[in-house]
Scaffold this motif. Structure first.
Motif, PDB file in Angstrom:
ATOM      1  N   ALA A 112      12.778  71.486  47.350  1.00  0.00           N
ATOM      2  CA  ALA A 112      11.616  70.884  46.690  1.00  0.00           C
ATOM      3  C   ALA A 112      11.489  69.398  46.994  1.00  0.00           C
ATOM      4  O   ALA A 112      10.404  68.828  46.856  1.00  0.00           O
ATOM      5  CB  ALA A 112      11.696  71.106  45.179  1.00  0.00           C
ATOM      6  N   ASN A 113      12.554  68.775  47.429  1.00  0.00           N
ATOM      7  CA  ASN A 113      12.546  67.333  47.674  1.00  0.00           C
ATOM      8  C   ASN A 113      11.945  66.985  49.019  1.00  0.00           C
ATOM      9  O   ASN A 113      11.766  67.841  49.883  1.00  0.00           O
ATOM     10  CB  ASN A 113      13.980  66.808  47.612  1.00  0.00           C
ATOM     11  N   SER A 114      11.684  65.709  49.168  1.00  0.00           N
ATOM     12  CA  SER A 114      11.192  65.221  50.458  1.00  0.00           C
ATOM     13  C   SER A 114      12.383  64.930  51.360  1.00  0.00           C
ATOM     14  O   SER A 114      13.514  64.890  50.911  1.00  0.00           O
ATOM     15  CB  SER A 114      10.349  63.957  50.251  1.00  0.00           C
ATOM     16  N   GLY A 115      12.103  64.722  52.611  1.00  0.00           N
ATOM     17  CA  GLY A 115      13.164  64.397  53.555  1.00  0.00           C
ATOM     18  C   GLY A 115      12.970  65.130  54.864  1.00  0.00           C
ATOM     19  O   GLY A 115      12.224  66.105  54.940  1.00  0.00           O
ATOM     20  N   GLU A 116      13.653  64.643  55.873  1.00  0.00           N
ATOM     21  CA  GLU A 116      13.585  65.273  57.180  1.00  0.00           C
ATOM     22  C   GLU A 116      14.263  66.638  57.134  1.00  0.00           C
ATOM     23  O   GLU A 116      15.265  66.821  56.443  1.00  0.00           O
ATOM     24  CB  GLU A 116      14.297  64.403  58.215  1.00  0.00           C
ATOM     25  N   ARG A 117      13.732  67.581  57.878  1.00  0.00           N
ATOM     26  CA  ARG A 117      14.234  68.962  57.850  1.00  0.00           C
ATOM     27  C   ARG A 117      15.722  69.037  58.182  1.00  0.00           C
ATOM     28  O   ARG A 117      16.476  69.723  57.498  1.00  0.00           O
ATOM     29  CB  ARG A 117      13.444  69.821  58.821  1.00  0.00           C
ATOM     30  N   ILE A 118      16.167  68.349  59.215  1.00  0.00           N
ATOM     31  CA  ILE A 118      17.573  68.434  59.618  1.00  0.00           C
ATOM     32  C   ILE A 118      18.481  67.852  58.539  1.00  0.00           C
ATOM     33  O   ILE A 118      19.554  68.383  58.261  1.00  0.00           O
ATOM     34  CB  ILE A 118      17.822  67.782  61.007  1.00  0.00           C
ATOM     35  N   LYS A 119      18.041  66.771  57.902  1.00  0.00           N
ATOM     36  CA  LYS A 119      18.817  66.169  56.824  1.00  0.00           C
ATOM     37  C   LYS A 119      18.904  67.134  55.638  1.00  0.00           C
ATOM     38  O   LYS A 119      19.965  67.304  55.039  1.00  0.00           O
ATOM     39  CB  LYS A 119      18.181  64.857  56.368  1.00  0.00           C
ATOM     40  N   LYS A 120      17.794  67.791  55.332  1.00  0.00           N
ATOM     41  CA  LYS A 120      17.786  68.745  54.222  1.00  0.00           C
ATOM     42  C   LYS A 120      18.715  69.934  54.513  1.00  0.00           C
ATOM     43  O   LYS A 120      19.427  70.400  53.625  1.00  0.00           O
ATOM     44  CB  LYS A 120      16.359  69.223  53.942  1.00  0.00           C
ATOM     45  N   ILE A 121      18.713  70.400  55.753  1.00  0.00           N
ATOM     46  CA  ILE A 121      19.584  71.519  56.124  1.00  0.00           C
ATOM     47  C   ILE A 121      21.052  71.114  55.963  1.00  0.00           C
ATOM     48  O   ILE A 121      21.867  71.880  55.445  1.00  0.00           O
ATOM     49  CB  ILE A 121      19.286  72.000  57.561  1.00  0.00           C
ATOM     50  N   LYS A 122      21.401  69.909  56.390  1.00  0.00           N
ATOM     51  CA  LYS A 122      22.784  69.429  56.261  1.00  0.00           C
ATOM     52  C   LYS A 122      23.189  69.320  54.797  1.00  0.00           C
ATOM     53  O   LYS A 122      24.284  69.746  54.409  1.00  0.00           O
ATOM     54  CB  LYS A 122      22.949  68.084  56.956  1.00  0.00           C
ATOM     55  N   GLY A 173      25.571  64.571  43.937  1.00  0.00           N
ATOM     56  CA  GLY A 173      24.849  64.877  45.175  1.00  0.00           C
ATOM     57  C   GLY A 173      23.392  64.482  45.102  1.00  0.00           C
ATOM     58  O   GLY A 173      22.829  63.952  46.063  1.00  0.00           O
ATOM     59  N   ILE A 174      22.751  64.729  43.971  1.00  0.00           N
ATOM     60  CA  ILE A 174      21.350  64.336  43.781  1.00  0.00           C
ATOM     61  C   ILE A 174      21.210  62.826  43.922  1.00  0.00           C
ATOM     62  O   ILE A 174      20.295  62.333  44.600  1.00  0.00           O
ATOM     63  CB  ILE A 174      20.825  64.816  42.411  1.00  0.00           C
ATOM     64  N   TYR A 175      22.120  62.091  43.297  1.00  0.00           N
ATOM     65  CA  TYR A 175      22.077  60.630  43.379  1.00  0.00           C
ATOM     66  C   TYR A 175      22.157  60.168  44.846  1.00  0.00           C
ATOM     67  O   TYR A 175      21.338  59.373  45.305  1.00  0.00           O
ATOM     68  CB  TYR A 175      23.223  60.023  42.561  1.00  0.00           C
ATOM     69  N   PHE A 176      23.138  60.698  45.578  1.00  0.00           N
ATOM     70  CA  PHE A 176      23.314  60.262  46.965  1.00  0.00           C
ATOM     71  C   PHE A 176      22.211  60.781  47.881  1.00  0.00           C
ATOM     72  O   PHE A 176      21.811  60.097  48.824  1.00  0.00           O
ATOM     73  CB  PHE A 176      24.705  60.641  47.493  1.00  0.00           C
ATOM     74  N   TYR A 177      21.686  61.972  47.608  1.00  0.00           N
ATOM     75  CA  TYR A 177      20.576  62.483  48.406  1.00  0.00           C
ATOM     76  C   TYR A 177      19.349  61.591  48.215  1.00  0.00           C
ATOM     77  O   TYR A 177      18.726  61.172  49.183  1.00  0.00           O
ATOM     78  CB  TYR A 177      20.245  63.929  48.024  1.00  0.00           C
ATOM     79  N   ASP A 178      19.027  61.302  46.954  1.00  0.00           N
ATOM     80  CA  ASP A 178      17.877  60.430  46.685  1.00  0.00           C
ATOM     81  C   ASP A 178      18.081  59.047  47.296  1.00  0.00           C
ATOM     82  O   ASP A 178      17.152  58.452  47.836  1.00  0.00           O
ATOM     83  CB  ASP A 178      17.626  60.302  45.180  1.00  0.00           C
ATOM     84  N   LYS A 179      19.290  58.549  47.219  1.00  0.00           N
ATOM     85  CA  LYS A 179      19.594  57.238  47.801  1.00  0.00           C
ATOM     86  C   LYS A 179      19.411  57.274  49.325  1.00  0.00           C
ATOM     87  O   LYS A 179      18.888  56.336  49.910  1.00  0.00           O
ATOM     88  CB  LYS A 179      21.020  56.831  47.438  1.00  0.00           C
ATOM     89  N   SER A 180      19.805  58.380  49.961  1.00  0.00           N
ATOM     90  CA  SER A 180      19.668  58.477  51.412  1.00  0.00           C
ATOM     91  C   SER A 180      18.205  58.617  51.835  1.00  0.00           C
ATOM     92  O   SER A 180      17.816  58.167  52.904  1.00  0.00           O
ATOM     93  CB  SER A 180      20.488  59.637  51.967  1.00  0.00           C
ATOM     94  N   ILE A 181      17.385  59.238  51.003  1.00  0.00           N
ATOM     95  CA  ILE A 181      15.964  59.417  51.306  1.00  0.00           C
ATOM     96  C   ILE A 181      15.191  58.124  51.087  1.00  0.00           C
ATOM     97  O   ILE A 181      14.299  57.785  51.847  1.00  0.00           O
ATOM     98  CB  ILE A 181      15.358  60.543  50.422  1.00  0.00           C
TER      99      ILE A 181
END
Length: 192
Positions: A112-122, A173-181
């Motif tokens: 549901a989040n935004s982000g590049e496809r390859i990053k989301k897959i990882k 993980g949510i915190y770091f994912y959002d931070k990376s995006i």
């Protein structure tokens, strides 16, 4: 004043996507369990060829067996649900022990989040593996604990401890994912 109408709110769109994906995964798995459990709406096709729930359970049982063997205990997978110490006690891994709710939450968050496809897959794969590892450790520790007659810390049962560990991982993980995006792009040097 520029106000987004409710139908175009990014948060509302995200929330609808998240709830929709989570519901499909979570309740779809419950429905799938109904198709693969004998009785009711049982489907031999789903049970014998597409039974990802059984594959998940087997991977948890054999993963925990491996971890417990590292700790020096002999174990055996007694049936498709149980890991046990010979002449000792065992752990029954039922449907509520598989972690599909936690996995559904993680997958829904990433998709549901935004982000590049390859990053989301990882992130998706990494998170699912981490949740699986947490569950394997829980089953392994529980098996050792019941055979060594350890008492549960703070009176919590193993499901509560798994949820605490898994959701701590997820929210971290949510915190770091959002931070990376939301990482700001580096501005080019403006000096002449």
């Amino acid at each position: 004043m520029n106000i987004n109408p409710v139908g175009k709110s990014p948060f509302l769109i995200y929330l609808i996507k998240f709830i929709g994906i989570f519901s499909i995964l979570f309740y779809g798995t419950i429905g799938f369990i109904g198709l693969t459990a004998p009785g009711g709406y049982y489907s031999p096709l789903f049970d014998h060829y597409l039974n990802y729930v059984s594959w998940l359970r087997s991977s948890l049982l054999y993963g925990a067996k491996f971890v417990v063997s590292i700790a020096g205990f002999d174990t055996q997978v007694k049936n498709i649900y149980t890991l046990a110490v010979p002449d000792g006690r065992g752990v029954h891994v039922g449907y509520d022990c598989l972690g599909y709710g936690v996995l559904s939450f993680w997958v829904a968050f990433i998709i549901a989040n935004s982000g590049e496809r390859i990053k989301k897959i990882k992130w998706l794969a990494g998170g699912m593996v981490a949740i699986w590892c947490i569950n394997v450790l829980r089953i392994a520790i529980l098996l050792i604990a019941i055979n060594q007659q350890w008492h549960a810390a703070f009176g919590f049962d193993h499901h509560t401890w798994f949820n605490i560990a898994a959701y701590t991982f997820i929210f971290t993980g949510i915190y770091f994912y959002d931070k990376s995006i939301k990482r700001p792009t580096k501005m080019p040097d403006a000096r002449p």
